[in-house]
Write a protein that holds these residues in place. Structure first.
Motif, PDB file in Angstrom:
ATOM      1  N   ASP A  46       0.827  -1.211   0.000  1.00 38.56           N
ATOM      2  CA  ASP A  46       0.000   0.000   0.000  1.00 38.56           C
ATOM      3  C   ASP A  46       0.858   1.256   0.000  1.00 38.56           C
ATOM      4  O   ASP A  46       0.500   2.254  -0.642  1.00 38.56           O
ATOM      5  CB  ASP A  46      -0.913  -0.003   1.231  1.00 38.56           C
ATOM      6  CG  ASP A  46      -1.720  -1.288   1.354  1.00 38.56           C
ATOM      7  OD1 ASP A  46      -2.680  -1.455   0.589  1.00 38.56           O
ATOM      8  OD2 ASP A  46      -1.371  -2.122   2.207  1.00 38.56           O
ATOM      9  N   GLY A  47       1.975   1.211   0.716  1.00 35.38           N
ATOM     10  CA  GLY A  47       2.812   2.391   0.844  1.00 35.38           C
ATOM     11  C   GLY A  47       3.566   2.760  -0.416  1.00 35.38           C
ATOM     12  O   GLY A  47       4.195   3.820  -0.461  1.00 35.38           O
ATOM     13  N   ARG A  48       3.522   1.916  -1.432  1.00 35.07           N
ATOM     14  CA  ARG A  48       4.184   2.260  -2.695  1.00 35.07           C
ATOM     15  C   ARG A  48       3.389   3.307  -3.453  1.00 35.07           C
ATOM     16  O   ARG A  48       3.979   4.160  -4.144  1.00 35.07           O
ATOM     17  CB  ARG A  48       4.348   1.021  -3.571  1.00 35.07           C
ATOM     18  CG  ARG A  48       5.280  -0.028  -2.972  1.00 35.07           C
ATOM     19  CD  ARG A  48       5.466  -1.185  -3.922  1.00 35.07           C
ATOM     20  NE  ARG A  48       6.131  -0.756  -5.161  1.00 35.07           N
ATOM     21  CZ  ARG A  48       6.362  -1.563  -6.193  1.00 35.07           C
ATOM     22  NH1 ARG A  48       6.017  -2.849  -6.132  1.00 35.07           N
ATOM     23  NH2 ARG A  48       6.959  -1.111  -7.262  1.00 35.07           N
ATOM     24  N   GLN A  49       2.048   3.257  -3.342  1.00 29.45           N
ATOM     25  CA  GLN A  49       1.203   4.175  -4.103  1.00 29.45           C
ATOM     26  C   GLN A  49       0.512   5.218  -3.232  1.00 29.45           C
ATOM     27  O   GLN A  49       0.062   6.239  -3.747  1.00 29.45           O
ATOM     28  CB  GLN A  49       0.115   3.370  -4.853  1.00 29.45           C
ATOM     29  CG  GLN A  49       0.659   2.314  -5.795  1.00 29.45           C
ATOM     30  CD  GLN A  49       1.465   2.920  -6.923  1.00 29.45           C
ATOM     31  OE1 GLN A  49       1.170   4.021  -7.404  1.00 29.45           O
ATOM     32  NE2 GLN A  49       2.512   2.229  -7.363  1.00 29.45           N
ATOM     33  N   VAL A  69      -7.626   6.013  13.371  1.00 28.29           N
ATOM     34  CA  VAL A  69      -6.830   5.179  12.475  1.00 28.29           C
ATOM     35  C   VAL A  69      -7.782   4.316  11.653  1.00 28.29           C
ATOM     36  O   VAL A  69      -8.616   3.598  12.207  1.00 28.29           O
ATOM     37  CB  VAL A  69      -5.857   4.281  13.275  1.00 28.29           C
ATOM     38  CG1 VAL A  69      -5.178   3.268  12.349  1.00 28.29           C
ATOM     39  CG2 VAL A  69      -4.819   5.137  13.991  1.00 28.29           C
ATOM     40  N   GLY A  70      -7.641   4.395  10.341  1.00 18.90           N
ATOM     41  CA  GLY A  70      -8.481   3.596   9.459  1.00 18.90           C
ATOM     42  C   GLY A  70      -8.486   4.174   8.062  1.00 18.90           C
ATOM     43  O   GLY A  70      -8.057   5.325   7.847  1.00 18.90           O
ATOM     44  N   PRO A  71      -8.962   3.415   7.070  1.00 19.29           N
ATOM     45  CA  PRO A  71      -9.027   3.907   5.691  1.00 19.29           C
ATOM     46  C   PRO A  71      -9.774   5.236   5.622  1.00 19.29           C
ATOM     47  O   PRO A  71     -10.861   5.380   6.167  1.00 19.29           O
ATOM     48  CB  PRO A  71      -9.787   2.793   4.965  1.00 19.29           C
ATOM     49  CG  PRO A  71      -9.477   1.555   5.753  1.00 19.29           C
ATOM     50  CD  PRO A  71      -9.427   2.012   7.177  1.00 19.29           C
ATOM     51  N   ALA A 162      -6.176  15.287   5.170  1.00 23.33           N
ATOM     52  CA  ALA A 162      -5.027  14.526   4.684  1.00 23.33           C
ATOM     53  C   ALA A 162      -5.444  13.118   4.278  1.00 23.33           C
ATOM     54  O   ALA A 162      -4.977  12.581   3.256  1.00 23.33           O
ATOM     55  CB  ALA A 162      -3.953  14.468   5.764  1.00 23.33           C
ATOM     56  N   GLY A 163      -6.311  12.491   5.068  1.00 27.59           N
ATOM     57  CA  GLY A 163      -6.764  11.141   4.743  1.00 27.59           C
ATOM     58  C   GLY A 163      -7.530  11.082   3.439  1.00 27.59           C
ATOM     59  O   GLY A 163      -7.391  10.127   2.662  1.00 27.59           O
ATOM     60  N   TYR A 164      -8.350  12.085   3.197  1.00 31.21           N
ATOM     61  CA  TYR A 164      -9.110  12.157   1.942  1.00 31.21           C
ATOM     62  C   TYR A 164      -8.162  12.263   0.753  1.00 31.21           C
ATOM     63  O   TYR A 164      -8.326  11.544  -0.255  1.00 31.21           O
ATOM     64  CB  TYR A 164     -10.040  13.363   2.010  1.00 31.21           C
ATOM     65  CG  TYR A 164     -10.732  13.710   0.721  1.00 31.21           C
ATOM     66  CD1 TYR A 164     -11.774  12.923   0.230  1.00 31.21           C
ATOM     67  CD2 TYR A 164     -10.358  14.846  -0.007  1.00 31.21           C
ATOM     68  CE1 TYR A 164     -12.422  13.265  -0.957  1.00 31.21           C
ATOM     69  CE2 TYR A 164     -11.004  15.194  -1.183  1.00 31.21           C
ATOM     70  CZ  TYR A 164     -12.034  14.398  -1.658  1.00 31.21           C
ATOM     71  OH  TYR A 164     -12.664  14.734  -2.826  1.00 31.21           O
ATOM     72  N   CYS A 165      -7.191  13.138   0.878  1.00 32.20           N
ATOM     73  CA  CYS A 165      -6.246  13.316  -0.228  1.00 32.20           C
ATOM     74  C   CYS A 165      -5.387  12.066  -0.434  1.00 32.20           C
ATOM     75  O   CYS A 165      -5.099  11.678  -1.574  1.00 32.20           O
ATOM     76  CB  CYS A 165      -5.347  14.525   0.039  1.00 32.20           C
ATOM     77  SG  CYS A 165      -6.223  16.103   0.064  1.00 32.20           S
ATOM     78  N   GLU A 167      -6.210   8.982   0.281  1.00 34.26           N
ATOM     79  CA  GLU A 167      -7.049   7.882  -0.226  1.00 34.26           C
ATOM     80  C   GLU A 167      -7.259   7.989  -1.731  1.00 34.26           C
ATOM     81  O   GLU A 167      -7.382   6.976  -2.427  1.00 34.26           O
ATOM     82  CB  GLU A 167      -8.395   7.893   0.503  1.00 34.26           C
ATOM     83  CG  GLU A 167      -9.192   6.604   0.389  1.00 34.26           C
ATOM     84  CD  GLU A 167      -8.587   5.449   1.174  1.00 34.26           C
ATOM     85  OE1 GLU A 167      -8.912   4.296   0.846  1.00 34.26           O
ATOM     86  OE2 GLU A 167      -7.778   5.704   2.098  1.00 34.26           O
ATOM     87  N   ARG A 168      -7.306   9.217  -2.257  1.00 36.47           N
ATOM     88  CA  ARG A 168      -7.511   9.369  -3.696  1.00 36.47           C
ATOM     89  C   ARG A 168      -6.186   9.340  -4.466  1.00 36.47           C
ATOM     90  O   ARG A 168      -6.168   9.485  -5.683  1.00 36.47           O
ATOM     91  CB  ARG A 168      -8.272  10.649  -3.994  1.00 36.47           C
ATOM     92  CG  ARG A 168      -7.509  11.933  -3.774  1.00 36.47           C
ATOM     93  CD  ARG A 168      -8.381  13.151  -4.027  1.00 36.47           C
ATOM     94  NE  ARG A 168      -7.626  14.400  -3.850  1.00 36.47           N
ATOM     95  CZ  ARG A 168      -8.178  15.605  -3.904  1.00 36.47           C
ATOM     96  NH1 ARG A 168      -9.477  15.730  -4.130  1.00 36.47           N
ATOM     97  NH2 ARG A 168      -7.434  16.686  -3.737  1.00 36.47           N
ATOM     98  N   GLY A 169      -5.052   9.192  -3.739  1.00 30.53           N
ATOM     99  CA  GLY A 169      -3.777   8.967  -4.413  1.00 30.53           C
ATOM    100  C   GLY A 169      -2.917  10.185  -4.624  1.00 30.53           C
ATOM    101  O   GLY A 169      -1.950  10.135  -5.406  1.00 30.53           O
ATOM    102  N   ASP A 170      -3.194  11.291  -3.944  1.00 30.62           N
ATOM    103  CA  ASP A 170      -2.352  12.479  -4.079  1.00 30.62           C
ATOM    104  C   ASP A 170      -0.936  12.179  -3.574  1.00 30.62           C
ATOM    105  O   ASP A 170      -0.743  11.323  -2.698  1.00 30.62           O
ATOM    106  CB  ASP A 170      -2.926  13.643  -3.273  1.00 30.62           C
ATOM    107  CG  ASP A 170      -4.217  14.184  -3.889  1.00 30.62           C
ATOM    108  OD1 ASP A 170      -4.693  13.605  -4.877  1.00 30.62           O
ATOM    109  OD2 ASP A 170      -4.757  15.166  -3.344  1.00 30.62           O
ATOM    110  N   ASP A 171       0.040  12.907  -4.114  1.00 31.06           N
ATOM    111  CA  ASP A 171       1.407  12.684  -3.658  1.00 31.06           C
ATOM    112  C   ASP A 171       1.680  13.438  -2.361  1.00 31.06           C
ATOM    113  O   ASP A 171       0.847  14.218  -1.883  1.00 31.06           O
ATOM    114  CB  ASP A 171       2.417  13.071  -4.744  1.00 31.06           C
ATOM    115  CG  ASP A 171       2.363  14.543  -5.121  1.00 31.06           C
ATOM    116  OD1 ASP A 171       1.872  15.370  -4.313  1.00 31.06           O
ATOM    117  OD2 ASP A 171       2.824  14.891  -6.235  1.00 31.06           O
TER     118      ASP A 171
END
Length: 546
Positions: A46-49, A69-71, A162-165, A167-171
């Motif tokens: 998961d931490g790769r992307q 803590v959670g998705p 931060a979690g929202y960003c 989760e959608r894959g922001d860098d």
């Protein structure tokens, strides 16, 4: 014992274990590094992307931070001791546990210990080759001149953004900017009536309410004396700048010691004073960033722009995140109340009217005697209760409001009278008796049978039976005597015998007498049973004062 703790030094470990028993998280197995991490997270996968998000700080603020803590929110939280930042090694271990190629963001509350320990951990992680950035939250506006405003419940909005960003894959750079922008836009202020009680210490004495006190028992900006909940909210909003240029996101946070009732009253005050049109989204009331058992609340405001609303409304699987709610006007409806049929419009029977008057007068004249009995086994108002019903009946007779010549109407009218004129459970029970009897009389004009049906419903709702030392001990045998075809004199004797037997019953199965010691009941006739016995004696023509 003032709190349900075990050993104070085990508190943090035990509360995290309690969380991990039901939430989708995994715990580190070393006391020197209390790390709570998503159980579905693997840094090499998961931490790769996806950028990992880490926050934390001293414990005692639950559910922050482990409850978030959670998705959709934090990847991990690092917990220190009560009101003490976790050490550098613990934070660094958290970074190593969840940071992958995409990097990680540390979200730090603006306290010296957190800032230094998380900051050094970030530097050492970079030295090890991890891509790490930091955001510091300083949303407390209590001390406007302070160079280092504290981080409060506004931190949770930064977690969510931060979690929202993430989760959608922001860098990492984009997430760090979004989180930083959110941190810069939020402001919080709290008020408390008492300080927090540290585990293992005596409960804190109440102190003068303070505005703007910190979540580690730091003194507030000033002492205050709010008159009520509305005034408390007004003072907090005034300190926040009395915003009127919404729309706003509002977070109403319970600092740990407020009851649910208090929090709903505070919510109402907050929305009324801000103006419901100025609030786009409401989070809470809920315990989000607490201070152990501190009896207080905080309000956090953030501008409700589209990006913020999208982020805060996005689905999340962190156990403590409250469902954001949109604010709207109160909707009301008009309930339908019972429409009492016109009283006294049925046929009249003068003989029965005189009998009813005789019975009501007997009860009214028995008020003192019944009160004296009840004073020994209850709260001393049985006579007053029965007298209130009797007086209502006498008034209805004087005003020709009883259909004395029609069984069904009369029973129904008496049921309504008892329900409205008599207090306590006796009035309700007698109303049930007569209302149920009226339903039976509509089928068949048989008073003993109708009263038996009424007694059955009294027992169903009241829970008492014969032998439980209540009015039923006189009422049931009297009605059974009538149902067997015997006359009123025999019914009166049955009622008297049943009432007298209650004096030897040393345990009550229902009513206030059930709370009285057995020895206090010995030799005392139950006042309800005595009232019933006197009624049947009056019906039989024996109304000799007792």
């Amino acid at each position: 014992m003032h709190h349900f703790y075990n050993r104070p030094d085990n508190l943090v470990s035990e509360l995290l274990e309690g969380l991990a028993m039901s939430a989708a998280v995994t715990l580190s197995d070393h006391r020197d590094a209390r790390i709570v991490m998503r159980s579905d997270w693997h840094p090499d996968r998961d931490g790769r992307q996806q950028v990992a998000l880490i926050s934390g700080g001293g414990s005692g603020h639950e559910p922050a931070h482990a409850g978030f803590v959670g998705p959709g929110m934090l990847t991990a939280a690092v917990a220190g001791d009560i009101f003490a930042s976790p050490g550098v090694e613990a934070i660094l271990a958290g970074i190593r546990a969840c940071c992958g190629e995409a990097g990680c963001l540390l979200i730090i509350k603006n306290y010296t210990g957190d800032r230094l320990n998380f900051g050094l951990a970030a530097e050492r992680a970079r030295e090890e080759g991890f891509q790490v950035d930091t955001v510091i939250v300083a949303d407390d506006v209590a001390l406007p001149e302070a160079p280092q405003p504290r981080g409060l419940a506004g931190t949770l909005l930064v977690h969510k953004m931060a979690g929202y960003c993430a989760e959608r894959g922001d860098d990492l750079q984009a997430i760090s900017k979004a989180a930083g922008d959110m941190a810069a836009s939020v402001r919080s202020m709290g008020m408390a009536l008492s300080s927090a009680t540290l585990p293992g210490q005596e409960a804190s004495s109440r102190r003068t309410p303070e505005l703007g006190l910190g979540i580690h028992n730091e003194p507030g900006v000033r002492q205050t004396t709010p008159e009520n909940a509305d005034d408390a909210v007004a003072q907090v909003l005034e300190a926040l700048g009395r915003p009127d240029d919404g729309p706003w996101v509002v977070v109403l946070n319970n600092l740990g010691g407020c009851s649910p009732q208090e929090m709903q009253v505070l919510k109402r005050a907050c929305l009324e004073q801000l103006g419901r049109d100025n609030v786009a989204l409401m989070l809470g009331p809920a315990p989000l960033m607490t201070s152990l058992d501190m009896h207080g609340f905080s309000i956090t405001l953030a501008p409700a722009d589209d990006a913020t609303l999208d982020a805060l409304s996005a689905p999340v699987q962190a156990p403590a995140w409250p469902t954001p709610e949109k604010v709207h006007d109160i909707e009301t409806f008009s309930p339908r109340f019972s429409q009492r049929p016109p009283a006294g419009e049925g046929q009249k029977n003068e003989t029965r009217a005189q009998l009813i008057k005789r019975l009501a007068t007997t009860l009214r004249n028995s008020e003192k005697a019944l009160d004296e009995l009840d004073a020994k086994v209850g709260d001393g108002d049985a006579g007053a209760t029965f007298a209130a019903g009797a007086n209502a009946v006498l008034k209805a007779l004087d005003e020709d409001q009883l259909s004395t010549g029609e069984d069904t109407r009369l029973a129904s009218e008496l049921g309504h009278l008892f329900a409205t004129a008599m207090g306590g459970s006796s009035g309700v029970l007698l109303s049930i008796l007569m209302t149920s009897a009226a339903q039976q009389l509509e089928k068949e004009s048989d008073w003993p049978k109708a009263l038996q049906a009424g007694v059955e419903r009294m027992q169903h709702y009241g829970g008492a039976s014969q032998g439980d030392r209540t009015m039923l001990d006189a009422l049931i045998p009297a009605i059974e005597t009538l149902a067997d075809g015997e006359d009123l004199s025999a019914a009166a004797r049955s009622a008297r015998s049943g009432a007298d037997e209650t004096a030897s019953m040393r345990k009550a199965g229902a009513g206030r007498s059930s709370l009285v010691p057995e020895q206090a009941l010995d030799g005392v006739v139950d006042p309800g049973a005595e009232a019933v016995a006197r009624l049947f004696e009056a019906m039989a023509g024996d109304d000799t004062p007792r």
